[in-house]
Design a protein around this motif. Structure first.
Motif, PDB file in Angstrom:
ATOM      1  N   SER A   2       0.843  -1.197   0.000  1.00 19.25           N
ATOM      2  CA  SER A   2       0.000   0.000   0.000  1.00 19.25           C
ATOM      3  C   SER A   2       0.875   1.241   0.000  1.00 19.25           C
ATOM      4  N   PRO A   3       0.333   2.384  -0.388  1.00 21.33           N
ATOM      5  CA  PRO A   3       1.092   3.641  -0.297  1.00 21.33           C
ATOM      6  C   PRO A   3       1.541   3.883   1.142  1.00 21.33           C
ATOM      7  N   LYS A   4       2.708   4.492   1.301  1.00 20.57           N
ATOM      8  CA  LYS A   4       3.226   4.736   2.641  1.00 20.57           C
ATOM      9  C   LYS A   4       2.338   5.748   3.367  1.00 20.57           C
ATOM     10  N   PRO A   5       1.953   5.437   4.605  1.00 14.49           N
ATOM     11  CA  PRO A   5       1.012   6.286   5.338  1.00 14.49           C
ATOM     12  C   PRO A   5       1.676   7.493   5.979  1.00 14.49           C
ATOM     13  N   ASN A   6       0.854   8.464   6.368  1.00 17.09           N
ATOM     14  CA  ASN A   6       1.326   9.595   7.165  1.00 17.09           C
ATOM     15  C   ASN A   6       1.500   9.101   8.606  1.00 17.09           C
TER      16      ASN A   6
END
Length: 317
Positions: free
Chosen positions: A3-7
């Motif tokens: 998944s896209p890297k989270p904040n």
């Protein structure tokens, strides 16, 4: 597929920037650091993952925290977080595991050797410039009872074997019963402590373990035995421990955790003979160790794999 890297929001009253720098070093760029409530409020919008120590959890019920999905504590003990109604049920809660066994077991054996070798007597003789040869006891053949057989308890068992000790254990699940010579269930405290020389507490704090070591349990121990608490302060009824120690029933009490921390300056434990007070230092959360654990868990999170240290809020740990 990842998944896209989270904040990510790192919160710590005094080490937030240091932790954030460390996490960025692992290739995660979307990392904010906060050390005050105001900074946490500023950075919460859009945050998905929190790594924190002493986080102002009242913020998690506000709309600004609606994006938070996972909260990773920097510590092992999460009794306060598990029962915190400010943390919404949809937020995954994890704690640090398998990080403290080495540190805490060394702390435990520092004091076991201190007691069994009578280091105070040696130190006193040196101060008095008095030649005092004597034959000290040995840990070999002594019986250690470890209440709590998680990763910390298991490491204490491992080191106890190297000293040729007899090892008893008490746990609520019994999953690690094979590690010890004799295993006791959670309703067998008096039988468990009856024959042991040293009682070591590594249990988490839950409703079932609050004040589980009380006057009856302490008096069931041998008068020459000792207790070491590296779990949580409220595992022991401190008032009843004070009374038992004053009666001279136990050889010693080594206490690294307390119901009120810091321990108040006027507390009798500070000056009581045979009570050894330390400042909740037996199992430190180091920046590098916690960061490595978090990044491993973060990769698990991104790959939709089971997280390490998942907290069962009903169980309390």
């Amino acid at each position: 597929m990842m998944s896209p890297k989270p904040n990510i929001l790192i919160y710590s009253p005094d080490q937030a920037d240091s932790y954030a720098e460390c996490i960025r070093g692992y290739g995660f760029s979307s990392v904010k650091a906060a050390s005050t409530v105001e900074e946490a409020e500023k950075y919460l919008p859009g945050t998905e993952v929190i790594l924190a120590w002493k986080f102002p959890t009242q913020l998690l019920h506000k709309p600004i925290a609606s994006s938070v999905r996972w909260f990773q504590s920097m510590g092992a003990g999460v009794d306060d977080l598990a029962s915190d109604t400010h943390i919404p049920e949809n937020i995954i809660l994890t704690r640090i595991v398998d990080q403290f066994g080495g540190y805490i077991s060394e702390y435990v054996f520092t004091y076991l050797l201190y007691l069994v070798k009578d280091v105070p007597r040696m130190s006193k003789a040196q101060l008095e410039r008095r030649w005092d040869p004597f034959i000290s006891e040995t840990l070999a053949g002594k019986t250690i009872g470890i209440a709590g057989l998680g990763s910390i308890g298991a490491e204490i068992v491992r080191k106890a074997r190297s000293f040729d000790m007899n090892v008893y254990g008490l746990s609520f699940s019994g999953k690690q019963a094979e590690l010890v010579d004799r295993h006791f269930a959670s309703d067998e405290w008096k039988v468990f402590v009856k024959e042991i020389d040293y009682l070591v507490l590594t249990l988490p704090l839950t409703k079932a373990t609050h004040h589980v070591v009380n006057r009856d349990v302490l008096l069931a121990m041998k008068p020459e035995s000792a207790i070491i608490n590296v779990g949580r302060g409220a595992l022991i009824n401190e008032k009843e421990l004070l009374a038992v120690m004053r009666s001279g029933h136990l050889q010693g009490a080594v206490l690294d955790v307390f119901e009120t921390e810091p321990l108040p300056k006027g507390h009798p434990f500070w000056e009581m003979p045979h009570v050894y007070v330390t400042s909740h230092l037996s199992g430190p959360s180091t920046r590098d160790g916690v960061s490595r654990f978090f990044v491993d868990n973060l990769n698990r999170y991104l790959n939709k794999q089971p997280l390490q240290g998942l907290v069962d809020r009903k169980r309390g740990y």
